[in-house]
Structure formats: C-alpha cells, structure tokens
Write an enzyme that holds these catalytic residues in place. Structure first.
Site, PDB file in Angstrom:
ATOM      1  N   GLY A 164       0.501  -4.859   1.071  1.00  0.00           N
ATOM      2  CA  GLY A 164      -0.709  -4.858   0.245  1.00  0.00           C
ATOM      3  C   GLY A 164      -0.497  -5.533  -1.105  1.00  0.00           C
ATOM      4  O   GLY A 164      -1.451  -6.031  -1.703  1.00  0.00           O
TER       5      GLY A 164
ATOM      6  N   GLU B 219       4.798  -4.752   7.186  1.00  0.00           N
ATOM      7  CA  GLU B 219       3.997  -3.753   7.909  1.00  0.00           C
ATOM      8  C   GLU B 219       4.486  -3.496   9.330  1.00  0.00           C
ATOM      9  O   GLU B 219       4.509  -2.363   9.798  1.00  0.00           O
ATOM     10  CB  GLU B 219       2.514  -4.191   7.964  1.00  0.00           C
ATOM     11  CG  GLU B 219       1.762  -3.969   6.667  1.00  0.00           C
ATOM     12  CD  GLU B 219       1.815  -5.142   5.720  1.00  0.00           C
ATOM     13  OE1 GLU B 219       2.728  -5.994   5.860  1.00  0.00           O
ATOM     14  OE2 GLU B 219       0.959  -5.218   4.824  1.00  0.00           O
TER      15      GLU B 219
ATOM     16  N   GLU C 159      -0.943  -9.098  -0.380  1.00  0.00           N
ATOM     17  CA  GLU C 159      -2.385  -9.284  -0.136  1.00  0.00           C
ATOM     18  C   GLU C 159      -3.158  -9.327  -1.452  1.00  0.00           C
ATOM     19  O   GLU C 159      -4.090 -10.123  -1.617  1.00  0.00           O
ATOM     20  CB  GLU C 159      -2.895  -8.161   0.785  1.00  0.00           C
ATOM     21  CG  GLU C 159      -2.338  -8.333   2.191  1.00  0.00           C
ATOM     22  CD  GLU C 159      -2.585  -7.150   3.105  1.00  0.00           C
ATOM     23  OE1 GLU C 159      -2.245  -6.020   2.714  1.00  0.00           O
ATOM     24  OE2 GLU C 159      -3.103  -7.365   4.209  1.00  0.00           O
TER      25      GLU C 159
ATOM     26  N   ALA D 131       0.869  -1.174   0.000  1.00  0.00           N
ATOM     27  CA  ALA D 131       0.000   0.000   0.000  1.00  0.00           C
ATOM     28  C   ALA D 131       0.906   1.223   0.000  1.00  0.00           C
ATOM     29  O   ALA D 131       2.080   1.140   0.411  1.00  0.00           O
ATOM     30  CB  ALA D 131      -0.891  -0.014   1.236  1.00  0.00           C
TER      31      ALA D 131
END
Ligand code: CAA
Length: 260
Positions: free
Chosen positions: A111, A134, A114, A66
C-alpha cells in the site's frame, strides 16, 4: 485541522505532508487512510497551496504497506471494504488538481508503493526499497497497484514485481520508470521541495488542467483524449491567467498568476 498521524507544514505555496507513524513504519491503517483523504481534500481547497510533497517520518520508511495487524483477522467483506477505502484515498490524490510529488525516503511496500504511485511522480532516496510483498502474505495488491503499476511501466515488469513479491532498489525502480530521479538521502526532500516550488510558480490553472487531461486521458481512446485536451485547452483561454501569462511574455516580464 489536527491529525493523529500526519504533519502538514507549509513553505510558501508548497505543503509538505508527512505520514507520522514511524513506530509502525508509517503503515496505513484505516485511521491513516481517513486522515490522508481528509488532508488532501483540505489541501486542494487551500488557495495558498499550489503543490504538495508527500513523505514518511523516520529514517526507515516512506510507508511499509497497509497495516497487516489491522488486516490479519478481516473476513472477506471487511477485506473488500478496506480495499475500496484505500482505493478511494488513492483516487482522491490522483484526481485532485494540485500536483503531488512522492518523496520516497525508505521502504515503499504494498500500500505504500500504491500511495506513491497515486502521486503525480516519485523522487526516491538512494536507500529506498520498493516492492509489492502482498503475495508473500497470501493476498495481492488492493489499493490500485495492479492497475497503476501496469499502466506506468507496462504489464511485463509489473507482473514480475507483483508475482515475485521481491523488493527493488531505487536505482532499478528509476531504470524501470517507476521513480523519476534518485538522490542521496539528505538531498531528497530539498530536491522534491525545489521541484514543487518550481511547479507552484507556474500557472496553477494550466497545471491543474494538464493533470486532469493526463490522468483522465489515460482511460480514454486517443481520439477522445485529444478531444478532452482540446476542450480543457479552450477553457483556459477564458481565464485571466492565460491573458496575464501571454501578455507578460510579450512585455518581457514575469507573469503574476492569480489562479482564475
Ligand atoms: N503493517 C503493520 N505493522 C508494520 C508493517 C505493516 N505493513 N510494516 C512494519 N510494521 C511494524 C512492525 O510490525 C514493527 O512493529 P513492532 O516493533 O511493534 O513489532 C515495526 O513496524 C518495525 O518493523 P520491523 O521490526 O519489521 O522492521 P525491519 O527493519 O526489521 O523490517 C520491513 C522492515 C522489511 C519493511 C518489514 O517491516 C516488513 O516486511 N513489513 C511489511 C511489509 C509488507 O508486507 N507490506 C505489504 C502489506 S500488505 C498491503 O499493503 C496490501 C495492500 O496492497 C493494500
């Protein structure tokens, strides 16, 4: 439809969707997440498209996570909304009937991993590195990673990867069951497209219903999953494709599926 950060190319019944933001290693900001949701919804409605390959532009990354620069000043409410928005995009991919293969051509982090996990399965290049960094940023995975990784490889290895923040190479990810197969870099996309074309050549309704049973069955008890499978299996007998597939077998010819 035109996208600022995505490229969509079609080869026969297979669409290749490339996240095209290489200057930021294809990081997922709100705009990219919105475009992905819109692109996948469009591909699912496109009758010509029977399988999708998802990859990242550039030499280095599938998706490096992300967008940290977008997240840095977020407050709790904004972080929550950003996580929910990412999860919505991931769930959209998981739930669509059209199968999606992730071709992980480099870093798949946070992300980005993911996103790969939201696809039906992952092929990776030898140089790919996967992980959940993260915790090194003071946060945790927020686009479904804690749920999807633990369901895929079990809680022990998922905890090791998520708690340590370390990256693993494609080969180890393959041993752990995150990645289905590892290829030399130049072979990755051709192999992913080849598998997608093989899937696209089968009965689209059967594939879509099998995906539905697999994805939704994982959240059911085994008995409920069996019941759900049986009802979808039964519905397929109301389709022209079932008659065509079985008659073609008996007549020793190739089936011509129509998706109805
Ligand atoms: N967000 C925003 N920008 C990113 C990014 C990210 N996740 N990852 C890389 N970039 C940007 C860099 O800032 C850099 O931009 P500038 O040239 O403008 O500085 C550009 O992409 C190239 O990156 P690097 O110079 O860092 O490339 P490198 O080869 O030296 O390192 C890397 C590669 C190890 C992948 C490194 O970029 C990195 O560690 N990126 C962050 C990975 C990460 O922590 N991902 C998790 C994000 S949090 C998350 O995903 C939360 C969630 O679950 C929803």
């Amino acid at each position: 439809m035109e996208f600022n950060n995505l490229l969509i190319e079609k080869e026969g019944s297979v669409a290749r969707l490339t996240i095209n933001r290489p200057q930021a290693l294809n990081a997922l900001n709100s705009e990219v997440l919105g475009e992905l949701a819109c692109a996948f919804a469009g591909l699912e409605k496109d009758a010509e498209v029977k399988a999708v390959v998802l990859t990242g532009a550039g030499e280095k990354a599938f998706v490096a996570g992300a967008d940290i620069k977008e997240m840095v000043e977020m407050n709790s409410f904004e972080g929550h909304a950003f996580g929910l928005n990412g999860q919505k995009t991931m769930l959209g991919i998981e739930k669509m009937k059209t199968p999606v293969i992730a071709a992980v051509n480099g870093f798949a982090l946070g992300g980005g991993l993911e996103l790969a996990l939201a696809c039906d399965f992952i092929y990776a290049s030898e140089k790919a590195k996967l992980g959940f960094p993260e915790v090194t940023l003071g946060i945790m995975p927020g686009f479904g990673g804690t749920q999807n990784l633990a369901r895929l490889i079990g809680p022990g290895r998922a905890k090791e990867l998520i708690f340590s923040g370390k990256m693993i190479r494609a080969e180890k990810a393959c041993q752990w069951g995150i990645v289905n197969e590892v290829f030399p870099g130049e072979e990755l996309l051709p192999k992913a497209m080849e598998t997608a074309a093989a899937i696209a050549a089968t009965g689209q309704l059967g594939v879509g219903y099998a995906k539905d049973a697999l994805v939704n069955g994982l959240n059911m008890t085994k008995e409920d999953g069996f019941r759900y499978e049986a009802s979808l299996f039964g519905v397929l007998f109301a389709t022209e494709d079932q008659k065509e597939g079985m008659r073609a077998f008996a007549e020793k010819r190739k089936a011509e599926f129509k998706g109805r």
